[in-house]
Design a protein around this motif. Structure first.
Motif, PDB file in Angstrom:
ATOM      1  N   GLY A  35      44.606  70.563  46.294  1.00 22.79           N
ATOM      2  CA  GLY A  35      44.687  70.186  47.311  1.00 22.79           C
ATOM      3  C   GLY A  35      43.314  69.956  48.231  1.00 22.79           C
ATOM      4  N   ALA A  36      42.532  69.943  47.255  1.00 24.32           N
ATOM      5  CA  ALA A  36      40.875  69.935  47.931  1.00 24.32           C
ATOM      6  C   ALA A  36      40.671  68.806  48.716  1.00 24.32           C
ATOM      7  CB  ALA A  36      40.052  70.005  46.716  1.00 24.32           C
ATOM      8  N   LYS A  44      36.128  74.202  50.239  1.00 23.72           N
ATOM      9  CA  LYS A  44      35.121  74.941  50.305  1.00 23.72           C
ATOM     10  C   LYS A  44      35.247  76.236  49.386  1.00 23.72           C
ATOM     11  CE  LYS A  44      31.584  77.152  53.531  1.00 23.72           C
ATOM     12  NZ  LYS A  44      31.470  77.492  54.930  1.00 23.72           N
ATOM     13  N   GLU A  45      36.186  76.924  49.592  1.00 22.87           N
ATOM     14  CA  GLU A  45      36.690  78.109  48.804  1.00 22.87           C
ATOM     15  C   GLU A  45      36.734  77.932  47.304  1.00 22.87           C
ATOM     16  OE1 GLU A  45      40.388  79.403  50.235  1.00 22.87           O
ATOM     17  OE2 GLU A  45      39.230  80.206  52.212  1.00 22.87           O
ATOM     18  N   ILE A  46      37.298  76.865  46.956  1.00 23.46           N
ATOM     19  CA  ILE A  46      37.202  76.338  45.514  1.00 23.46           C
ATOM     20  C   ILE A  46      35.773  76.221  45.012  1.00 23.46           C
ATOM     21  CG2 ILE A  46      38.203  74.807  43.836  1.00 23.46           C
ATOM     22  CD1 ILE A  46      40.627  74.492  45.698  1.00 23.46           C
ATOM     23  N   ALA A  47      35.033  75.315  45.758  1.00 20.67           N
ATOM     24  CA  ALA A  47      33.655  75.026  45.333  1.00 20.67           C
ATOM     25  C   ALA A  47      32.765  76.371  44.983  1.00 20.67           C
ATOM     26  CB  ALA A  47      33.208  74.305  46.289  1.00 20.67           C
ATOM     27  N   TYR A  48      33.087  77.164  45.780  1.00 19.40           N
ATOM     28  CA  TYR A  48      32.159  78.486  45.833  1.00 19.40           C
ATOM     29  C   TYR A  48      32.643  79.304  44.684  1.00 19.40           C
ATOM     30  CZ  TYR A  48      29.001  77.742  49.726  1.00 19.40           C
ATOM     31  OH  TYR A  48      27.973  77.312  50.677  1.00 19.40           O
ATOM     32  N   PHE A  81      35.303  69.569  37.214  1.00 20.41           N
ATOM     33  CA  PHE A  81      36.406  69.402  37.092  1.00 20.41           C
ATOM     34  C   PHE A  81      37.051  69.343  38.816  1.00 20.41           C
ATOM     35  CE2 PHE A  81      36.269  70.279  32.759  1.00 20.41           C
ATOM     36  CZ  PHE A  81      36.821  69.254  32.439  1.00 20.41           C
ATOM     37  N   LEU A  82      35.926  69.442  39.715  1.00 21.16           N
ATOM     38  CA  LEU A  82      36.330  69.586  41.131  1.00 21.16           C
ATOM     39  C   LEU A  82      35.634  68.284  41.831  1.00 21.16           C
ATOM     40  CD1 LEU A  82      35.384  73.199  41.632  1.00 21.16           C
ATOM     41  CD2 LEU A  82      37.551  72.705  40.918  1.00 21.16           C
ATOM     42  N   HIS A  83      36.443  67.985  42.781  1.00 22.65           N
ATOM     43  CA  HIS A  83      35.991  66.688  43.515  1.00 22.65           C
ATOM     44  C   HIS A  83      36.229  67.024  45.044  1.00 22.65           C
ATOM     45  CE1 HIS A  83      36.261  65.098  39.523  1.00 22.65           C
ATOM     46  NE2 HIS A  83      35.035  64.166  39.609  1.00 22.65           N
ATOM     47  N   GLY A  84      35.502  66.168  45.761  1.00 26.50           N
ATOM     48  CA  GLY A  84      35.423  66.594  47.062  1.00 26.50           C
ATOM     49  C   GLY A  84      36.464  65.444  48.153  1.00 26.50           C
ATOM     50  N   PRO A 137      27.136  74.824  46.401  1.00 28.79           N
ATOM     51  CA  PRO A 137      27.603  74.484  45.076  1.00 28.79           C
ATOM     52  C   PRO A 137      27.686  73.174  44.671  1.00 28.79           C
ATOM     53  CG  PRO A 137      29.532  74.878  47.050  1.00 28.79           C
ATOM     54  CD  PRO A 137      27.991  74.991  47.348  1.00 28.79           C
ATOM     55  N   LEU A 138      27.372  72.954  43.198  1.00 30.02           N
ATOM     56  CA  LEU A 138      27.673  71.549  42.806  1.00 30.02           C
ATOM     57  C   LEU A 138      28.939  71.467  42.198  1.00 30.02           C
ATOM     58  CD1 LEU A 138      26.144  69.004  41.521  1.00 30.02           C
ATOM     59  CD2 LEU A 138      25.874  70.435  39.305  1.00 30.02           C
TER      60      LEU A 138
END
Length: 229
Positions: A35-36, A44-48, A81-84, A137-138
């Protein structure tokens, strides 16, 4: 700058680019599951938690990580595998869809998965060196896709690619012009930009990794710098 739509580059060795499709599916599934795209705090939590944070890999932090959280090293892959947001995801997946199948065809299914992960790791490594000690975080697959773009140019620079220029104008352009310009822009911005919202050095790192790997990992029957027929 532009969005790739389609290329005239047939597959010769694989019937279905299922690793490329699987990577796209995995990126989309993770995006939807987290749900990012709709929750800034959750992103933010997932990115960190799973992004690549350069400050975690300074000498003092490495001692702590080695003793308490060796899984931190997986961040060199998980970040990709994460996107903003939706546009971040769609842009990266468009490049992966249009160009990834030909690299998968050139190296084989399993080696393409390894190639993709190594490009992601190479992108993260150069980003970390260029942003030493940064707590930001990247995230995103653009470093891995930059490796695919560099490999594509080294294999088939003359192939015509349909792009959507400036998000509006459809044009067929040889890969060497549109993708070459894209890569040069990444290098230029990495050297001159003070903007910290785009990981320019990660793009450069991914491209360098892809350019180094493709001559090693491609099938022996696949030539470099093929001429368009």
């Amino acid at each position: 700058m532009f969005i790739p739509l389609h290329d005239r580059n047939e597959l010769h060795y694989v019937r279905l680019q299922y690793v490329t499709i699987g990577l796209i599916a995995l990126n989309v599934i993770i995006f939807l599951m987290t749900g990012a795209g709709s929750n800034g705090l959750q992103l933010k939590e997932i990115a960190y938690a799973y992004g690549l944070i350069p400050s975690h890999f300074t000498p003092s932090e490495l001692t702590s990580i080695a003793a308490t959280a060796p899984s931190e090293w997986t961040d060199f892959i998980t970040y990709s595998f994460l996107h903003g947001g939706w546009m971040h995801l769609i842009g990266n997946m468009a490049f992966l869809w249009v160009f990834g199948d030909n690299i998968e065809d050139a190296v084989g299914h399993f080696k393409f998965l390894i190639f993709y992960c190594l490009c992601a790791a190479g992108a993260a490594a150069l980003h970390m060196l260029a942003n030493w000690g940064s707590p930001v975080p990247l995230i995103g697959a653009s470093g891995a896709t930059a490796g695919i773009i560099a490999a594509y140019l080294m294999l088939t620079p003359d192939v015509r690619v349909w792009i959507l220029l400036l998000g509006r104008i459809p044009l067929p352009i040889p890969a060497i012009y549109c993708l070459g310009a894209w890569l040069l822009m990444q290098l230029f911005n990495s050297l001159t930009s003070t903007e910290d919202t785009v990981a320019w050095w990660a793009h450069v790192g991914g491209a360098l990794t892809g350019a180094i790997l493709i001559p090693i990992m491609k099938r022996k029957s696949v030539p470099l710098f093929q001429r368009a027929k």
